[in-house]
Design an enzyme around this catalytic site. Structure first.
Site, mmCIF file in Angstrom:
data_model
loop_
_atom_site.group_PDB
_atom_site.id
_atom_site.type_symbol
_atom_site.label_atom_id
_atom_site.label_comp_id
_atom_site.label_asym_id
_atom_site.label_seq_id
_atom_site.Cartn_x
_atom_site.Cartn_y
_atom_site.Cartn_z
ATOM 1 C CG HIS A 1 -2.051 -1.087 0.826
ATOM 2 N ND1 HIS A 1 -1.925 -2.372 1.257
ATOM 3 C CD2 HIS A 1 -3.138 -1.045 0.019
ATOM 4 C CE1 HIS A 1 -2.925 -3.079 0.767
ATOM 5 N NE2 HIS A 1 -3.679 -2.305 0.011
ATOM 6 C CD GLU B 1 -9.494 -8.262 -2.123
ATOM 7 O OE1 GLU B 1 -8.470 -7.702 -2.495
ATOM 8 O OE2 GLU B 1 -10.328 -7.715 -1.381
ATOM 9 C CG ASP C 1 -5.041 -8.632 -1.191
ATOM 10 O OD1 ASP C 1 -3.950 -8.837 -0.636
ATOM 11 O OD2 ASP C 1 -5.775 -7.663 -0.917
ATOM 12 C CB CYS D 1 -10.018 -2.444 -9.039
ATOM 13 S SG CYS D 1 -10.336 -3.480 -7.605
HETATM 14 C C1 PEP Z 1 -6.250 -5.781 -4.703
HETATM 15 O O1 PEP Z 1 -6.055 -6.556 -3.766
HETATM 16 O O2 PEP Z 1 -5.954 -6.029 -5.885
HETATM 17 C C2 PEP Z 1 -6.876 -4.459 -4.472
HETATM 18 C C3 PEP Z 1 -7.232 -3.680 -5.462
HETATM 19 O O3 PEP Z 1 -7.033 -4.055 -3.191
HETATM 20 P P1 PEP Z 1 -5.851 -3.556 -2.238
HETATM 21 O O4 PEP Z 1 -4.625 -3.330 -3.073
HETATM 22 O O5 PEP Z 1 -6.338 -2.296 -1.582
HETATM 23 O O6 PEP Z 1 -5.695 -4.705 -1.279
HETATM 24 MG MG MG Z 2 -6.994 -6.301 -1.816
#
Ligand code: PEP
Ligand code: MG
Length: 587
Positions: free
Chosen positions: A198, A440, A464, A511
């Site tokens: 993140h 995910e 994920d 996403c």
């Molecule tokens: C993902 O896991 O691909 C996602 C978009 O969510 P995050 O990166 O916030 O876990």
């Molecule tokens: Mg995620």
């Protein structure tokens, strides 16, 4: 005087956020705190108590200085957590109880503070109310800060002391990045991490060039050294020679010109050569990013990571505050849709104060929808805020980390309750609001057909999904090469999810970070995804690729990928196909 020539040093790592930064390094220590307990002589008691007093006073002064600095930055939400910590420090018991322990047990100030903390922990553990019980984390944070002062270890905010500052650290957290962004820092280098942590996602959102996974780079010897950070190829050059310096200035100029040129074509429609339209949307964290999505050619938001609103603070945001912030985002992207993901905290996105509540395995711990379902009242505040926003424009709601139908049904039941409460209070909301889930977790892929019957859309979180499918920690720099988006298992999962969604007549979105890389576009388009949502800065490049592709060709490429057995073979094949059919694609 003869000045010693310092040799240029080149480090290679993982490029996590593109761009080039030229400046000076600031090495910050984000390693864990080391504290030693030892006994003291009877005649040292007073001086030890004095040390404790001085450390507490000094820590308070530091906190007050941080508060003043953040307060100057109007509209900052970060003040609450500083206020709480100052409040704890204003209670003299922390001092008097620790001083009494120094006296009775003849130990140093550090040891006494830690024993006081143990006492508070025991006391708080017995509190029934979960919320009050959790407040121990504030006391832990305050004591940690005092211990840092006592031991002379600095762990304060990261500031841009030398002007054009590139921060180097072992690791950085999302709150560190939020704060660095306010400081005007121009780049970041870490020993730990990878493309989908993140911290890296935030760096891209703030267009902060970043490189991760460079061993032993956070060496104080490099503090203040001139350096070039290349977030495109993943390099850090310390003490660059003159020729290198000139070359990079040119590269930086070219990169910035390319970005500008791409922006000018960002408004063109995301339509393939054979007339197929793909929805391209933005992933956002902070309200100011909404406008950025539109200016980069995105049509709405496919993933609003609301957890950033919950971080860097001790109190959960109230419904009103959430409503205000979500409304601002909606106005920024109006008339396009806004997809709000409910709180996805945990894993590497710890809420403030929970840092010391160590879980054995946070990626598989109480996170995302599990955390939300464990605190239904707080969760409903968020659901009501989102529902209220839905009265003013196209809004979709999305639940993170759904592993099975029970979770989806429980989340939907709370959503129904929130709707009934609003209806009873005659507060308007969109009764037909679309409710989707993040796919995910591998179990969600396996039962995608069942989930598709009870969800209005799917959005695949590849960050994920790859992590859990391949059992590769997305933030472990030593495994970065094994974190393979093109692994046949991942591609089969993607195919299965799209198939289940389309069979049930719902859209399939993606996403995760994979969506923002033009290299993967032919596969995602060919597999049949309807919508891609990505970091806004990558929309122009992906759109350019969409406009160069034909869907038919993309389908052929995607199909052919399934005839290979390894990620490397697929990557080689894809490179060749892109070079033949869409020549300016990356790699
Ligand atoms: C993902 O896991 O691909 C996602 C978009 O969510 P995050 O990166 O916030 O876990
Ligand atoms: Mg995620």
């Amino acid at each position: 005087m003869v000045s010693a020539k310092i040799d240029m040093r080149l480090f290679s790592g993982i490029a996590t956020s593109p761009g080039i930064a030229v400046g000076r390094l600031r090495v910050v220590d984000r390693q864990s705190l080391t504290v030693e307990d030892y006994s003291v002589e009877h005649d040292s008691i007073n001086s030890e108590i004095e040390r404790l007093r001085t450390a507490i006073d000094q820590t308070r002064t530091e906190l007050e200085a941080i508060r003043t600095r953040l307060a100057e930055d109007t509209g900052s939400d970060h003040l609450i957590f500083i206020e709480t910590h100052l409040l704890i420090m204003s209670d003299d018991r922390l001092f008097s109880e620790s001083a009494a322990i120094i006296e009775s047990s003849l130990i140093n100030a550090e040891g006494a503070l830690r024993r006081t903390l143990l006492k508070y922990r025991e006391y708080f553990a017995g509190i029934e109310d979960a919320y009050l019980r959790e407040r121990i984390s504030d006391i832990e944070a305050v004591i940690e800060r005092i211990l840092l002062t006592l031991t002379g270890q600095v762990h304060g905010p990261i500031s841009a002391e030398h002007g054009r500052t590139i921060v180097v650290a072992h690791d950085l957290t999302p709150p560190d990045i939020l704060q660095m962004e306010k400081e005007g820092i121009i780049g970041m280098v870490t020993e730990a991490g990878g493309r989908t942590t993140h911290a890296a996602i935030l760096a891209r959102a703030f267009r902060l060039p970043a490189v991760a996974g460079i061993d032993d780079v956070a060496d104080p010897a490099y503090d203040n050294a001139p350096a070039i950070l290349d977030g495109i190829s993943g390099r850090l050059i310390v003490y660059p020679g003159q020729a290198t310096f000139r070359r990079y200035l040119k590269l930086k100029q070219r990169y910035e010109n390319d970005e500008l040129a791409l922006l000018t074509s960002a408004a063109l429609p995301p339509v393939t050569l054979d007339g197929h339209r793909l929805e391209l949307r933005g992933n956002v964290e902070a309200p100011e990013e909404g406008q950025f999505v539109l200016s980069h050619g995105g049509e709405g938001v496919g993933l609003y990571r609301t957890e950033m609103l919950f971080m860097n603070r001790q109190e959960m945001p109230e419904e009103e505050e959430q409503y205000r912030i979500y409304s601002a985002m909606q106005q920024a992207v109006f008339p396009h849709p806004l997809t709000i993901r409910t709180l996805d905290a945990g894993g590497d996105k710890l809420l403030a104060g929970t840092r010391l509540n160590v879980e054995q395995n946070p990626a598989m711990g109480v996170r995302a929808i599990r955390l939300a379902l464990a605190m239904p009242d707080e969760f409903k505040k968020q659901l009501r805020a989102i529902l209220r926003v839905s009265a003013n424009g196209a809004t979709r709601i999305m639940f993170p980390m759904i592993s099975g139908l029970e979770e989806l049904r429980r989340a939907r039941a709370l959503l129904d309750e929130a709707q009934r409460e609003l209806a009873a209070a005659k507060i308007p909301f969109d009764r037909a609001i679309q409710v989707g889930i993040m796919v995910e977790i591998p179990s969600a892929v396996t039962i995608a057909d069942l989930l598709a019957k009870e969800a209005d859309f799917f959005s695949v979180g590849t960050n994920d999904l790859i992590q859990y499918s391949l059992a590769i920690d997305r933030s472990n720099e030593h495994l970065a090469a094994m974190y393979q988006p093109l692994h046949p298992a991942v591609l089969r999962s993607l195919r299965q999810v799209v198939g289940a969604a389309h069979k049930a007549g719902i859209p399939a979105c993606i996403c995760g970070e994979m969506a923002g890389d033009p290299f993967f576009l032919p596969i995602l388009l060919g597999l049949g995804f309807d919508e891609l949502s990505m970091n806004a800065s990558t929309i122009p490049r992906v759109k350019q690729m969409v406009r160069r592709c034909s869907r038919e060709r993309a389908k052929e490429i995607a199909d052919a990928c399934f005839s290979f057995a390894t990620a490397d073979e697929i990557e080689e094949f894809l490179k060749t196909q892109i070079a033949i059919h869409f020549p300016t694609g990356r790699k």
